[in-house]
Design a protein around this motif. Sequence first.
Motif, PDB file in Angstrom:
ATOM      1  N   GLN A   5       0.676  -1.058   0.107  1.00  0.00           N
ATOM      2  CA  GLN A   5      -0.425  -0.285   0.081  1.00  0.00           C
ATOM      3  C   GLN A   5       0.746   1.117  -0.166  1.00  0.00           C
ATOM      4  O   GLN A   5      -0.054   2.239  -0.635  1.00  0.00           O
ATOM      5  CB  GLN A   5      -1.296  -0.049   1.401  1.00  0.00           C
ATOM      6  CG  GLN A   5      -1.860  -1.088   0.992  1.00  0.00           C
ATOM      7  CD  GLN A   5      -3.203  -0.503   2.447  1.00  0.00           C
ATOM      8  OE1 GLN A   5      -3.124   0.073   2.762  1.00  0.00           O
ATOM      9  NE2 GLN A   5      -4.376  -1.718   2.590  1.00  0.00           N
ATOM     10  N   TYR A   6       2.062   0.640   0.414  1.00  0.00           N
ATOM     11  CA  TYR A   6       2.932   2.753   0.571  1.00  0.00           C
ATOM     12  C   TYR A   6       3.786   2.230  -0.298  1.00  0.00           C
ATOM     13  O   TYR A   6       4.593   2.831  -0.777  1.00  0.00           O
ATOM     14  CB  TYR A   6       3.920   2.224   2.347  1.00  0.00           C
ATOM     15  CG  TYR A   6       2.964   3.165   3.034  1.00  0.00           C
ATOM     16  CD1 TYR A   6       2.248   4.446   3.300  1.00  0.00           C
ATOM     17  CD2 TYR A   6       1.851   2.122   3.585  1.00  0.00           C
ATOM     18  CE1 TYR A   6       2.205   5.201   4.370  1.00  0.00           C
ATOM     19  CE2 TYR A   6       0.708   2.553   4.660  1.00  0.00           C
ATOM     20  CZ  TYR A   6       0.743   4.272   5.300  1.00  0.00           C
ATOM     21  OH  TYR A   6       0.051   5.123   6.094  1.00  0.00           O
ATOM     22  N   ASN A   7       3.846   1.391  -1.393  1.00  0.00           N
ATOM     23  CA  ASN A   7       5.192   0.872  -2.513  1.00  0.00           C
ATOM     24  C   ASN A   7       6.157   1.044  -2.046  1.00  0.00           C
ATOM     25  O   ASN A   7       7.276   1.872  -1.928  1.00  0.00           O
ATOM     26  CB  ASN A   7       4.782   2.142  -3.474  1.00  0.00           C
ATOM     27  CG  ASN A   7       5.162   1.694  -4.448  1.00  0.00           C
ATOM     28  OD1 ASN A   7       5.334   0.421  -5.051  1.00  0.00           O
ATOM     29  ND2 ASN A   7       5.632   2.934  -5.511  1.00  0.00           N
ATOM     30  N   LEU A   8       6.637   0.015  -0.997  1.00  0.00           N
ATOM     31  CA  LEU A   8       7.994   0.205  -0.142  1.00  0.00           C
ATOM     32  C   LEU A   8       8.795  -1.746  -0.472  1.00  0.00           C
ATOM     33  O   LEU A   8       7.539  -1.630  -0.560  1.00  0.00           O
ATOM     34  CB  LEU A   8       8.029   0.326   1.053  1.00  0.00           C
ATOM     35  CG  LEU A   8       7.451   2.469   1.495  1.00  0.00           C
ATOM     36  CD1 LEU A   8       6.790   2.324   3.171  1.00  0.00           C
ATOM     37  CD2 LEU A   8       9.256   3.055   1.157  1.00  0.00           C
ATOM     38  N   LYS A   9       9.960  -0.889   0.239  1.00  0.00           N
ATOM     39  CA  LYS A   9      10.668  -2.682  -0.111  1.00  0.00           C
ATOM     40  C   LYS A   9      11.226  -2.602   1.198  1.00  0.00           C
ATOM     41  O   LYS A   9      11.147  -1.670   2.121  1.00  0.00           O
ATOM     42  CB  LYS A   9      11.640  -2.685  -0.946  1.00  0.00           C
ATOM     43  CG  LYS A   9      10.884  -1.902  -2.070  1.00  0.00           C
ATOM     44  CD  LYS A   9      12.587  -2.246  -3.182  1.00  0.00           C
ATOM     45  CE  LYS A   9      12.759  -1.552  -4.711  1.00  0.00           C
ATOM     46  NZ  LYS A   9      11.304  -0.535  -5.084  1.00  0.00           N
ATOM     47  N   PRO A  10      10.838  -3.617   1.789  1.00  0.00           N
ATOM     48  CA  PRO A  10      11.201  -4.249   3.292  1.00  0.00           C
ATOM     49  C   PRO A  10      12.890  -3.668   4.030  1.00  0.00           C
ATOM     50  O   PRO A  10      12.528  -3.217   4.747  1.00  0.00           O
ATOM     51  CB  PRO A  10      11.613  -5.464   3.461  1.00  0.00           C
ATOM     52  CG  PRO A  10      10.622  -6.096   2.671  1.00  0.00           C
ATOM     53  CD  PRO A  10      10.814  -4.738   1.108  1.00  0.00           C
ATOM     54  N   ASN A  11      13.678  -2.916   3.115  1.00  0.00           N
ATOM     55  CA  ASN A  11      14.438  -3.021   3.243  1.00  0.00           C
ATOM     56  C   ASN A  11      14.847  -1.091   3.586  1.00  0.00           C
ATOM     57  O   ASN A  11      15.646  -0.020   3.685  1.00  0.00           O
ATOM     58  CB  ASN A  11      15.783  -3.030   2.673  1.00  0.00           C
ATOM     59  CG  ASN A  11      15.877  -1.803   1.273  1.00  0.00           C
ATOM     60  OD1 ASN A  11      15.096  -1.623   0.348  1.00  0.00           O
ATOM     61  ND2 ASN A  11      16.965  -2.086   0.020  1.00  0.00           N
ATOM     62  N   GLU A  12      13.256  -0.681   3.187  1.00  0.00           N
ATOM     63  CA  GLU A  12      13.410   1.085   3.552  1.00  0.00           C
ATOM     64  C   GLU A  12      12.719   1.073   4.567  1.00  0.00           C
ATOM     65  O   GLU A  12      12.503   2.512   5.065  1.00  0.00           O
ATOM     66  CB  GLU A  12      13.030   1.400   2.474  1.00  0.00           C
ATOM     67  CG  GLU A  12      12.747   1.277   0.649  1.00  0.00           C
ATOM     68  CD  GLU A  12      12.437   1.935  -0.330  1.00  0.00           C
ATOM     69  OE1 GLU A  12      12.393   2.208  -1.356  1.00  0.00           O
ATOM     70  OE2 GLU A  12      11.099   0.759  -0.353  1.00  0.00           O
TER      71      GLU A  12
END
Length: 130
Positions: free
Chosen positions: A81-88
């Motif tokens: 939903q936030y268009n994020l990757k885990p490392n972010e």
Amino acid sequence: MKIILVDAVYTFIVKNEDQFEVSKDMYELLETYTNKKIILTNASDDKFELYGLNRVPYEFFTLKHNPDKVDPKYFETFLSQYNLKPNEVVYFEHDIDAVNSAKSVGINSYFYDENKKDLVELDNFLKTNL
């Protein structure tokens, strides 16, 4: 810049006598970081006022127990939903099962012991991982 994901109830929001409120000490610690902060909760609508989620100083995210944070799908949905990757992101949480759930999808996570309230260790985690 990484986003700090903050567990809500029993971490950022604590019980003080008969009501819940934002932990002043934790808020002050988090404000030393310029990173965006997002509160993560399982709370459903009927608990927002009880836990004071309507008064938190940061944006918050909930799936209202569908699923709970102990299910990796919670974190997969959040990231999507936030268009994020885990490392972010980095995350801290009082429930070890939710910590392990977040770790299982690759989110660097820290178990925050709600009884110890060790803000020095939390600060070290954040400094090391942001």
